[in-house]
Design a protein around this motif. Structure first.
Motif, short mmCIF file in Angstrom:
data_model
loop_
_atom_site.label_atom_id
_atom_site.label_comp_id
_atom_site.label_asym_id
_atom_site.label_seq_id
_atom_site.Cartn_x
_atom_site.Cartn_y
_atom_site.Cartn_z
N ASP A 1 -4.49 7.55 1.85
CA ASP A 1 -4.40 6.10 1.96
C ASP A 1 -3.18 5.68 2.78
N ASN B 1 1.14 3.68 -3.33
CA ASN B 1 0.70 5.08 -3.26
C ASN B 1 1.86 6.05 -3.43
N SER C 1 -3.95 2.90 -11.47
CA SER C 1 -2.82 2.69 -12.37
C SER C 1 -3.15 1.69 -13.47
N SER D 1 -3.84 9.50 -2.42
CA SER D 1 -2.74 8.59 -2.10
C SER D 1 -2.14 8.91 -0.74
N ILE E 1 2.42 6.31 -7.11
CA ILE E 1 1.45 7.22 -7.73
C ILE E 1 1.89 8.66 -7.52
N ASN F 1 -6.63 1.11 -4.18
CA ASN F 1 -6.75 2.40 -4.87
C ASN F 1 -5.65 2.64 -5.90
N PRO F 2 -4.36 2.48 -5.55
CA PRO F 2 -3.34 2.71 -6.59
C PRO F 2 -3.41 1.68 -7.71
N THR G 1 0.82 -1.21 0.00
CA THR G 1 0.00 0.00 0.00
C THR G 1 0.86 1.26 0.00
#
Length: 315
Positions: free
Chosen positions: A73, A45, A294, A70, A48, A289-290, A41
């Motif tokens: 997170d 992030n 992505s 990011s 990103i 999320n990333p 994680t």
């Protein structure tokens, strides 16, 4: 209630976090999985963020909000997981009362900010697709900063309100929290004083925050869907659905787990479902999320690839 239970909360000076699993044999496996999830994680992030910083093509409002997401997170998983990883290493599951309140405050601060930021991202997509001619003026850098600073103030007020309200409750034992981090529903169950007002406050503020932002997000995407359908270019429709699809996936994951956890009344007995929702809130969502952004976004993919190539060339 006994008189000593009404005095103050000093009857309980620390809580015992029971953790995700109670079987000692499973602790090493859980430790490895959570450590791996934390590293993935944070690394994902940070990648990103690096891609957004080094790629001029990504210096737009959409990626400005994505960079802030990011950071949230990283903060959200850092508030909960490292402390949980430290318990088996130190052979202690206790957390001081003040430490529990601090963890609760920062978790709700970051989660609340997440809620508002997802709404700002939906508004950005609405302007970009439905109001392209006025997009640059309506989404100027000043507006971007306002859409970040104001939500921080609102999230701070929400988190501080819940934290202060929790200090009015009496905790006189038992002090075992059936979770792997301190959160309001589980702490309500340990109170030996009435927590009805606290539960109503949690439900009411969650309803206002989730309801208001959900209406804004849904309204934005109704207009976006109508505008995308009218596009003549198939490539344009594909690009619009790609960027909006990533955001909608994150929204569904975030709101689904949030509503289950906080928009309910009554001190129900803590269960494995609460722990599962906690894993989604603190680990799965920040980790996905990333990957979602992505894998579904060619611009981010290209920037990440250039970041990796430059790193290899420097080494």
């Amino acid at each position: 209630m006994q008189p000593e239970a009404r005095t103050n909360r000093t009857a309980v000076t620390e809580f015992i976090l029971l953790g995700l699993v109670e079987t000692d044999n499973l602790q090493p496996m859980v430790f490895v999985l959570f450590l791996f999830a934390y590293l993935v994680t944070v690394g994902g992030n940070l990648s990103i963020l690096a891609a957004i910083l080094v790629e001029p093509k990504l210096h737009t409002s959409m990626y400005f909000f994505l960079g802030n997401l990011s950071l949230l997170d990283i903060g959200c998983i850092t508030v909960t997981v490292p402390a949980m990883l430290g318990h088996p290493l130190s052979h202690k599951r206790t957390v001081p009362y003040a430490g529990c309140l601090s963890q609760l405050f920062f978790f709700h601060l970051l989660a609340g900010m997440d809620c508002f930021l997802l709404t700002a991202m939906a508004y950005d997509r609405f302007l970009a697709i439905c109001r392209p001619l006025t997009y640059s003026t309506r989404m100027s850098q000043t507006v971007q900063r306002i859409l970040v600073v104001v939500p921080w103030a609102c999230a701070f007020t929400n988190a501080l309100t819940h934290t202060i309200a929790l200090t009015t409750l009496n905790f006189c034992g038992p002090c075992e929290v059936n979770h792997f981090y301190c959160d309001l529903p589980q702490l309500f169950q340990l109170s030996c004083s009435s927590n009805l007002l606290n539960e109503l406050l949690l439900f009411g503020m969650s309803f206002i925050m989730v309801g208001t932002t959900a209406v804004l997000i849904i309204s934005s995407y109704i207009h976006v869907a109508a505008a995308v359908v009218r596009l003549r270019s198939a490539e344009g429709r594909k690009k619009a659905f790609s960027t909006c699809g990533s955001h909608l996936t994150v929204v569904c994951l975030f709101y689904g787990t949030g509503m289950f956890n906080y928009m309910r009344l009554g001190s129900e007995e803590a269960s494995d479902k609460d722990k599962g929702v906690g894993v989604f809130n603190t680990i799965i969502n920040p980790m996905l999320n990333p990957l979602i952004y992505s894998l579904r976004n060619p611009d981010v993919q290209g920037a990440l690839w250039r970041v990796l190539v430059e790193r290899q060339s420097l080494t």
